[in-house]
Write a protein that holds these residues in place. Structure first.
Motif, PDB file in Angstrom:
ATOM      1  N   VAL A  35       9.633   5.697  -1.142  1.00 18.75           N
ATOM      2  CA  VAL A  35       9.573   5.690  -2.596  1.00 18.75           C
ATOM      3  C   VAL A  35      10.138   7.003  -3.128  1.00 18.75           C
ATOM      4  O   VAL A  35      10.955   7.026  -4.038  1.00 18.75           O
ATOM      5  CB  VAL A  35       8.123   5.483  -3.089  1.00 18.75           C
ATOM      6  CG1 VAL A  35       8.017   5.597  -4.596  1.00 18.75           C
ATOM      7  CG2 VAL A  35       7.588   4.148  -2.604  1.00 18.75           C
ATOM      8  N   MET A  55       0.851  -1.155   0.000  1.00 16.47           N
ATOM      9  CA  MET A  55       0.000   0.000   0.000  1.00 16.47           C
ATOM     10  C   MET A  55       0.902   1.225   0.000  1.00 16.47           C
ATOM     11  O   MET A  55       1.866   1.291   0.746  1.00 16.47           O
ATOM     12  CB  MET A  55      -0.891  -0.021   1.246  1.00 16.47           C
ATOM     13  CG  MET A  55      -1.454   1.318   1.573  1.00 16.47           C
ATOM     14  SD  MET A  55      -2.580   1.301   2.948  1.00 16.47           S
ATOM     15  CE  MET A  55      -3.822   0.276   2.273  1.00 16.47           C
ATOM     16  N   ARG A  56       0.579   2.193  -0.831  1.00 18.81           N
ATOM     17  CA  ARG A  56       1.382   3.420  -0.920  1.00 18.81           C
ATOM     18  C   ARG A  56       0.719   4.519  -0.087  1.00 18.81           C
ATOM     19  O   ARG A  56      -0.468   4.776  -0.226  1.00 18.81           O
ATOM     20  CB  ARG A  56       1.504   3.842  -2.374  1.00 18.81           C
ATOM     21  CG  ARG A  56       2.460   5.010  -2.543  1.00 18.81           C
ATOM     22  CD  ARG A  56       3.036   5.077  -3.899  1.00 18.81           C
ATOM     23  NE  ARG A  56       4.010   4.004  -4.041  1.00 18.81           N
ATOM     24  CZ  ARG A  56       4.702   3.790  -5.155  1.00 18.81           C
ATOM     25  NH1 ARG A  56       4.533   4.558  -6.191  1.00 18.81           N
ATOM     26  NH2 ARG A  56       5.563   2.797  -5.223  1.00 18.81           N
ATOM     27  N   TRP A  85       8.398  -1.245   5.498  1.00 19.37           N
ATOM     28  CA  TRP A  85       8.107  -0.106   4.635  1.00 19.37           C
ATOM     29  C   TRP A  85       9.387   0.351   3.965  1.00 19.37           C
ATOM     30  O   TRP A  85      10.487   0.045   4.408  1.00 19.37           O
ATOM     31  CB  TRP A  85       7.445   1.041   5.399  1.00 19.37           C
ATOM     32  CG  TRP A  85       8.267   1.596   6.531  1.00 19.37           C
ATOM     33  CD1 TRP A  85       9.340   2.451   6.449  1.00 19.37           C
ATOM     34  CD2 TRP A  85       8.080   1.344   7.909  1.00 19.37           C
ATOM     35  NE1 TRP A  85       9.826   2.731   7.684  1.00 19.37           N
ATOM     36  CE2 TRP A  85       9.067   2.069   8.613  1.00 19.37           C
ATOM     37  CE3 TRP A  85       7.172   0.577   8.635  1.00 19.37           C
ATOM     38  CZ2 TRP A  85       9.171   2.046   9.990  1.00 19.37           C
ATOM     39  CZ3 TRP A  85       7.282   0.556  10.002  1.00 19.37           C
ATOM     40  CH2 TRP A  85       8.255   1.282  10.671  1.00 19.37           C
ATOM     41  N   GLU A  86       9.186   1.082   2.865  1.00 23.45           N
ATOM     42  CA  GLU A  86      10.316   1.592   2.093  1.00 23.45           C
ATOM     43  C   GLU A  86       9.921   2.944   1.513  1.00 23.45           C
ATOM     44  O   GLU A  86       8.822   3.099   0.986  1.00 23.45           O
ATOM     45  CB  GLU A  86      10.630   0.592   0.975  1.00 23.45           C
ATOM     46  CG  GLU A  86      11.744   1.005   0.070  1.00 23.45           C
ATOM     47  CD  GLU A  86      12.020  -0.039  -1.008  1.00 23.45           C
ATOM     48  OE1 GLU A  86      13.078   0.067  -1.624  1.00 23.45           O
ATOM     49  OE2 GLU A  86      11.180  -0.929  -1.234  1.00 23.45           O
ATOM     50  N   GLN A  92       1.216  -0.203   9.352  1.00 31.64           N
ATOM     51  CA  GLN A  92       1.657  -1.592   9.263  1.00 31.64           C
ATOM     52  C   GLN A  92       0.841  -2.481  10.201  1.00 31.64           C
ATOM     53  O   GLN A  92       0.416  -3.578   9.819  1.00 31.64           O
ATOM     54  CB  GLN A  92       3.145  -1.654   9.604  1.00 31.64           C
ATOM     55  CG  GLN A  92       3.777  -2.973   9.347  1.00 31.64           C
ATOM     56  CD  GLN A  92       5.257  -2.929   9.662  1.00 31.64           C
ATOM     57  OE1 GLN A  92       5.677  -2.273  10.611  1.00 31.64           O
ATOM     58  NE2 GLN A  92       6.040  -3.621   8.869  1.00 31.64           N
ATOM     59  N   THR A 152       3.982  -2.502   3.792  1.00 32.22           N
ATOM     60  CA  THR A 152       3.459  -3.867   3.767  1.00 32.22           C
ATOM     61  C   THR A 152       3.306  -4.329   5.209  1.00 32.22           C
ATOM     62  O   THR A 152       3.787  -3.660   6.130  1.00 32.22           O
ATOM     63  CB  THR A 152       4.424  -4.826   3.030  1.00 32.22           C
ATOM     64  OG1 THR A 152       5.614  -4.959   3.812  1.00 32.22           O
ATOM     65  CG2 THR A 152       4.757  -4.338   1.633  1.00 32.22           C
ATOM     66  N   CYS A 197      -0.974   6.956  -4.739  1.00 34.34           N
ATOM     67  CA  CYS A 197      -1.014   6.739  -3.294  1.00 34.34           C
ATOM     68  C   CYS A 197      -2.407   6.265  -2.915  1.00 34.34           C
ATOM     69  O   CYS A 197      -3.392   6.610  -3.570  1.00 34.34           O
ATOM     70  CB  CYS A 197      -0.678   8.029  -2.543  1.00 34.34           C
ATOM     71  SG  CYS A 197       1.044   8.545  -2.731  1.00 34.34           S
ATOM     72  N   HIS A 198      -2.488   5.476  -1.869  1.00 36.05           N
ATOM     73  CA  HIS A 198      -3.779   4.987  -1.389  1.00 36.05           C
ATOM     74  C   HIS A 198      -4.253   5.759  -0.169  1.00 36.05           C
ATOM     75  O   HIS A 198      -5.449   5.942   0.021  1.00 36.05           O
ATOM     76  CB  HIS A 198      -3.685   3.493  -1.067  1.00 36.05           C
ATOM     77  CG  HIS A 198      -3.222   2.706  -2.245  1.00 36.05           C
ATOM     78  ND1 HIS A 198      -1.930   2.222  -2.353  1.00 36.05           N
ATOM     79  CD2 HIS A 198      -3.851   2.362  -3.383  1.00 36.05           C
ATOM     80  CE1 HIS A 198      -1.808   1.596  -3.512  1.00 36.05           C
ATOM     81  NE2 HIS A 198      -2.953   1.664  -4.153  1.00 36.05           N
ATOM     82  N   TYR A 203       5.715   6.460   0.907  1.00 40.11           N
ATOM     83  CA  TYR A 203       6.242   5.155   1.305  1.00 40.11           C
ATOM     84  C   TYR A 203       5.365   4.035   0.773  1.00 40.11           C
ATOM     85  O   TYR A 203       4.144   4.192   0.660  1.00 40.11           O
ATOM     86  CB  TYR A 203       6.244   5.020   2.833  1.00 40.11           C
ATOM     87  CG  TYR A 203       7.293   5.821   3.532  1.00 40.11           C
ATOM     88  CD1 TYR A 203       8.501   5.226   3.926  1.00 40.11           C
ATOM     89  CD2 TYR A 203       7.090   7.163   3.816  1.00 40.11           C
ATOM     90  CE1 TYR A 203       9.471   5.961   4.583  1.00 40.11           C
ATOM     91  CE2 TYR A 203       8.061   7.913   4.476  1.00 40.11           C
ATOM     92  CZ  TYR A 203       9.243   7.302   4.855  1.00 40.11           C
ATOM     93  OH  TYR A 203      10.207   8.028   5.503  1.00 40.11           O
ATOM     94  N   ASP A 204       5.977   2.899   0.484  1.00 38.54           N
ATOM     95  CA  ASP A 204       5.255   1.653   0.271  1.00 38.54           C
ATOM     96  C   ASP A 204       5.287   0.920   1.606  1.00 38.54           C
ATOM     97  O   ASP A 204       6.362   0.716   2.176  1.00 38.54           O
ATOM     98  CB  ASP A 204       5.909   0.796  -0.808  1.00 38.54           C
ATOM     99  CG  ASP A 204       5.547   1.249  -2.215  1.00 38.54           C
ATOM    100  OD1 ASP A 204       4.518   1.934  -2.379  1.00 38.54           O
ATOM    101  OD2 ASP A 204       6.294   0.918  -3.152  1.00 38.54           O
TER     102      ASP A 204
END
Length: 141
Positions: free
Chosen positions: A36, A1-2, A33-34, A110, A29, A70-71, A26-27
């Motif tokens: 972007v 999810m972004r 996270w990471e 998260q 999960t 983005c979400h 960020y992405d």
């Protein structure tokens, strides 16, 4: 999810949507996270709603366009017309009552993904094509 986070310093969620100098994207999960990108708008408002060096451009549309994909959008505040534009771009705005660290926001996101997401988040995930697996019940004994 972004997710996008409105920030003035890339360390804290500490800005209103229209006055954020930056959006940290960020992405996220269930396992991490990471980052972007950091979308830099440089010029911002003084949080009174008056834009600096506006030049007649539609600053809100420019921000929404930059956040497409983005979400979720986390910010301290967002006005009604801006929120409508964000929602029409399929981004779910989330107003956070107090500034917090970006890491706290990411950890809460998260945790929601790992546990039972609230109905609004399940809808966001489904709309993004990331529906959660439904439990499988085998009728055979």
């Amino acid at each position: 999810m972004r997710v996008a986070i409105a920030t003035q310093d890339l360390k804290r969620l500490n800005a209103h949507f229209g006055s954020a100098k930056l959006f940290a994207v960020y992405d996220v999960t269930p396992t991490g996270w990471e980052i972007v990108e950091a979308v830099d708008f440089g010029e911002a408002t003084d949080e009174s709603g008056k834009h600096t060096n506006d030049g007649g451009t539609d600053r809100i549309a420019m921000r929404v366009e930059a956040l497409k994909g983005c979400h979720l959008l986390f910010c301290l505040a967002i006005g009604g017309p801006s929120a409508a534009k964000v929602v029409s771009a399929k981004i779910h705005p989330i107003k956070v009552p107090e500034p917090s660290s970006i890491e706290e926001v990411l950890m809460r996101t998260q945790t929601m993904l790992k546990t039972a997401p609230p109905p609004w988040l399940r809808k966001v995930l489904a709309d993004a094509g990331m529906g959660l697996a439904k439990p499988f019940f085998d009728d055979e004994d």
